[in-house]
Design a protein around this motif. Structure first.
Motif, short mmCIF file in Angstrom:
data_model
loop_
_atom_site.label_atom_id
_atom_site.label_comp_id
_atom_site.label_asym_id
_atom_site.label_seq_id
_atom_site.Cartn_x
_atom_site.Cartn_y
_atom_site.Cartn_z
N ARG A 23 -8.95 3.62 2.32
CA ARG A 23 -9.35 3.99 0.94
C ARG A 23 -8.85 5.35 0.68
O ARG A 23 -9.16 5.83 -0.39
CB ARG A 23 -10.97 4.38 1.20
N ALA A 24 -7.46 5.69 1.55
CA ALA A 24 -6.76 6.84 1.10
C ALA A 24 -5.43 6.15 1.70
O ALA A 24 -5.39 5.48 2.72
CB ALA A 24 -7.31 7.98 1.85
N VAL A 25 -4.61 7.08 1.29
CA VAL A 25 -3.01 6.80 1.66
C VAL A 25 -2.60 7.95 2.60
O VAL A 25 -2.74 9.24 2.23
CB VAL A 25 -2.19 6.59 0.66
N ARG A 26 -2.19 7.60 3.84
CA ARG A 26 -1.44 8.75 4.78
C ARG A 26 -0.17 8.33 4.91
O ARG A 26 0.35 7.18 5.13
CB ARG A 26 -2.21 8.67 5.94
N LEU A 27 0.77 9.53 5.05
CA LEU A 27 2.05 9.39 5.44
C LEU A 27 2.37 10.08 6.85
O LEU A 27 1.78 10.79 7.17
CB LEU A 27 2.83 10.22 4.47
N ASP A 52 -9.74 -3.02 12.93
CA ASP A 52 -10.21 -2.15 13.94
C ASP A 52 -9.77 -0.51 13.82
O ASP A 52 -9.94 0.44 14.66
CB ASP A 52 -9.34 -2.53 15.50
N CYS A 53 -9.41 -0.18 12.42
CA CYS A 53 -9.24 1.20 12.08
C CYS A 53 -7.86 1.58 12.98
O CYS A 53 -7.90 2.96 12.84
CB CYS A 53 -10.51 1.93 12.25
N THR A 54 -6.87 0.92 13.06
CA THR A 54 -5.69 1.45 13.76
C THR A 54 -4.75 0.69 13.14
O THR A 54 -4.64 -0.45 12.51
CB THR A 54 -5.68 1.10 15.41
N THR A 55 -3.40 1.66 13.39
CA THR A 55 -2.20 1.02 13.17
C THR A 55 -1.35 0.96 14.45
O THR A 55 -1.43 1.96 15.07
CB THR A 55 -1.62 1.95 11.90
N ARG A 56 -0.58 -0.04 14.75
CA ARG A 56 0.15 -0.11 16.18
C ARG A 56 1.62 -0.43 15.59
O ARG A 56 2.05 -0.90 14.54
CB ARG A 56 -0.43 -1.30 17.04
N LEU A 57 2.45 0.43 16.43
CA LEU A 57 3.77 0.13 16.48
C LEU A 57 4.31 -0.82 17.52
O LEU A 57 4.30 -0.25 18.71
CB LEU A 57 4.52 1.71 16.33
N HIS A 99 -7.96 7.67 9.76
CA HIS A 99 -8.61 6.58 9.10
C HIS A 99 -10.03 6.46 9.60
O HIS A 99 -10.06 6.35 10.67
CB HIS A 99 -7.86 5.35 8.86
N ASP A 100 -11.07 6.18 9.02
CA ASP A 100 -12.37 6.09 9.39
C ASP A 100 -12.85 4.65 8.91
O ASP A 100 -14.03 4.36 8.77
CB ASP A 100 -13.22 6.83 9.05
N ALA A 101 -11.91 3.64 8.37
CA ALA A 101 -12.27 2.35 7.78
C ALA A 101 -11.25 1.42 8.12
O ALA A 101 -10.19 1.74 8.57
CB ALA A 101 -12.64 2.44 6.24
N PRO A 102 -11.48 -0.26 8.20
CA PRO A 102 -10.08 -0.81 8.09
C PRO A 102 -9.10 -0.55 7.42
O PRO A 102 -9.16 -0.25 6.40
CB PRO A 102 -10.91 -2.10 7.87
N VAL A 103 -7.82 -0.64 8.26
CA VAL A 103 -6.61 -0.26 7.62
C VAL A 103 -6.07 -1.43 7.02
O VAL A 103 -5.97 -2.63 7.73
CB VAL A 103 -5.64 0.41 8.65
N HIS A 104 -5.61 -1.48 6.08
CA HIS A 104 -4.97 -2.74 5.26
C HIS A 104 -3.38 -2.27 4.83
O HIS A 104 -2.46 -3.23 5.48
CB HIS A 104 -5.55 -3.13 4.12
N GLY A 105 -3.18 -1.54 3.76
CA GLY A 105 -1.73 -1.37 3.30
C GLY A 105 -1.01 -0.66 4.56
O GLY A 105 -1.35 0.09 5.26
N VAL A 106 0.38 -1.07 4.70
CA VAL A 106 1.53 -0.51 5.43
C VAL A 106 2.67 -0.79 4.90
O VAL A 106 3.04 -1.65 4.30
CB VAL A 106 1.31 -1.08 6.85
N ALA A 107 3.44 0.27 4.88
CA ALA A 107 5.00 0.17 4.38
C ALA A 107 5.75 1.22 4.94
O ALA A 107 5.43 2.49 5.14
CB ALA A 107 4.89 0.19 2.81
N PHE A 108 6.98 1.03 5.37
CA PHE A 108 8.12 1.95 5.58
C PHE A 108 8.70 2.24 4.45
O PHE A 108 9.28 1.53 3.47
CB PHE A 108 9.05 1.24 6.72
#
Length: 601
Positions: free
Chosen positions: A368-372, A579-584, A347-356
């Motif tokens: 702006r795209a969905v990644r698995l 900040d363009c990250t997802t954290r676990l 991702h190169d932009a702010p991350v919004h959506g998240v789902a398990f």
């Protein structure tokens, strides 16, 4: 056998174009007809809009469904009130013939793409691969009364037989241009347009079409009269009356229906037709046994697939548990020593959506795209999918919903990465939330255009619309304006950093305070015991929903937190940020331990 055929009532009106399709309800009380404009009419006056040039119709044996096919290659299902009940897509050209298996567990369709397809009318899914072999347009099909055979006729001048249980061809192709089953025997219309059974001529004059029921064959003669015969080629009756070319026939227990190219639908009362064959007749006994055998084979095949799928899922679950257990142990060791996981690019932009995924083996994130991602290895799976910034998994896990920049919502199969159905289109502003009903049959969307809409998940049609910009499902209830829900618990982000937690069953409510800026992310764990929140103050908090106590505080994001999602078993929390990250975060630790950080998530 002696038959008496007389006109029954006045011709049915309502069609203004040539009528090509006709079907008679098993009880003879309802007639369906279709014409070249795509109009489908019930004799009750109900009208439906089908495929352009709808040329074939068939009722389910128990009468609760009507199937239609035509120019656009889609097989459509309708209930008796005219409401669409499903679309079966697979043919690449005109559908010319449809027919149900005698016990109703299969629907066969054939068309100009030279193929025959079998469908499960309950699941609306294909059964096996297309039946191929014809080299010309397939124009007719018929099931044997016992259900073990399917016969098809094509413009390549051949008739083919297929095993209805396996879909495999039986024997070599036979010369012919039309097909039916009369008293359990195969009737073929030859190049000379005479109908024969075992090389014995049934119709002494050329025919342009035929249909059969039990021991009686109805044929359209070239002068557009209609003749009825038995297996011994005995003429039983002959009727005239059409002013146009007769296109199709339907024969019931005591009714004959015929349609022509001038839009005329005529009914004929047939007296003297035999009832169902006597139980003492050998053919009937064999037919009943064959039908029972085919039904049993189908049921067994379905049960075997369910068993195999269950075993596979259990093995996957066991493997996932082993991998997750090992990984969690590793993560806990690394987290307690404040070691940050490797950074992943993406991702190169702010991350919004998240789902398990409901099984926990996939994590979806979106800007702006969905990644698995694999939440254990933290590896990205495949290329990005179009969509974002809102994502949600179907409760069954076989679909992933993603909002798109064009204000639509698209459904994807996360395993094959193929789109499912057409986009859900109607919103005029960015989609702000997506939620599936617990049954998975309905999907709700909310948009900045100020509307909340619900959709049929399978058909993709809109069901309702009301004002709102956020939506969730609390059990079976649609709740507008809320941010998250779990069963009877609903959480709503309030201006200023508070979150309102409400028990819809008891009416009790409380406010959770502690954030110093607006809350953007709210998520329940699967049990409803925990609530995670995050927002503009860059912190993530976990709360006890029963007491309202703050249990954990996570810091590490360097910008606003936008989204949150618990792993299905609750041991991980995923958060997304500007900040363009997802954290676990391992939820069992709490405190300020450093998270596993995905810069690319």
């Amino acid at each position: 056998m002696r038959l008496r055929v007389t006109p029954f009532g006045e011709p049915l009106t309502g069609h203004s174009a040539p009528v090509a399709g006709v079907a008679l309800h098993p009880g003879d009380e309802l007639i369906a007809t279709s014409d070249d404009t795509g109009l489908i009419r019930y004799s009750t006056g109900v009208e439906m809009s089908g495929s352009p040039y709808t040329m074939t119709l068939a009722f389910h044996p128990d009468g609760h469904l009507l199937a239609s096919g035509g120019e656009d290659g889609v097989v459509r299902l309708w209930d008796l009130s005219g409401v669409p009940a499903g679309e079966l897509k697979g043919h690449e050209d005109v559908v010319t013939a449809v027919g149900f298996h005698p016990d109703g567990h299969l629907l066969a369709s054939a068309g100009w793409d030279h193929s025959v397809r079998l469908w499960d009318p309950v699941t609306r899914m294909p059964v096996g691969d297309p039946l191929t072999g014809h080299t010309g347009r397939v124009v007719e099909l018929a099931f044997h009364p016992a259900g073990h055979l399917l016969a098809t006729a094509a413009k390549d001048g051949t008739v083919r037989l297929w095993d209805a249980g396996t879909g495999q061809p039986i024997g070599d192709p036979l010369p012919g241009e039309g097909v039916a089953f009369l008293a359990g025997r195969l009737v073929i219309v030859g190049p000379d347009r005479l109908a024969r059974a075992d090389d014995e001529v049934i119709t002494p004059e050329p025919v342009s079409g035929l249909t059969a029921r039990g021991d009686v064959l109805a044929a359209v003669n070239w002068d557009d009269s209609i003749s009825l015969y038995d297996l011994g080629a005995t003429p039983l009756a002959r009727v005239t009356g059409h002013s146009g070319a007769v296109q199709a026939l339907a024969l019931g227990r005591s009714l004959l229906v015929s349609v022509d190219d001038r839009g005329e639908v005529r009914r004929w009362r047939v007296d003297g037709l035999p009832d169902q064959p006597s139980d003492t007749e050998p053919f009937d006994q064999v037919a009943r046994l064959r039908r029972s055998l085919v039904t049993l084979q189908h049921t067994h095949a379905v049960a075997r697939r369910v068993r195999d799928d269950l075993h596979r899922r259990l093995e996957e679950r066991d493997d996932l548990v082993r991998r997750l257990t090992a990984r969690v142990d590793e993560l806990e060791t690394r987290m307690t020593s404040a070691v940050v996981a490797r950074r992943l690019t993406g991702h190169d932009a702010p991350v919004h959506g998240v789902a398990f995924h409901p099984r926990g083996h996939l994590l979806a994130t979106a800007d702006r795209a969905v990644r698995l991602w694999d939440p254990v290895t933290r590896d990205q799976i495949g290329d990005p999918l179009p969509g974002g910034p809102v994502v949600a998994f179907h409760p069954g896990g076989h679909l992933l919903a993603a909002a798109c920049a064009d204000h639509t919502v698209r459904l994807w199969d996360p395993d094959t990465r193929r789109s499912f159905g057409d986009p859900l289109a109607g919103h005029t502003g960015p989609v702000t939330s997506v939620a599936f009903h617990p049954s998975g049959d309905v999907i709700a969307t909310a948009s900045a255009d100020g509307t909340v809409r619900t959709w049929d998940t399978v058909m993709g049609r809109q069901l309702s619309e009301q004002p709102g910009t956020r939506v969730v499902f609390a059990g079976d209830d649609l709740v507008v304006g809320a941010t998250a829900a779990c069963g009877h618990l609903v959480a709503t982000a309030l201006p200023g950093g508070a979150v309102r937690l409400e028990n819809r069953r008891t009416g009790a409510a409380r406010e959770l305070t502690g954030h110093t800026s607006d809350v953007r992310a709210v998520a329940f764990d699967a049990t409803g015991d925990l609530l995670a929140t995050g927002g503009g103050d860059r912190t993530v908090k976990i709360w006890d929903t029963a007491s309202g106590a703050e249990l954990s505080l996570f810091t590490g994001h360097t910008s606003a937190v936008n989204g949150a999602a618990f792993h299905p078993d609750g041991h991980l929390l995923a958060t997304t940020s500007d900040d363009c990250t997802t954290r676990l975060w391992p939820t069992r630790l709490g405190g300020h331990a450093g998270p596993a950080e995905w810069a690319g998530a």
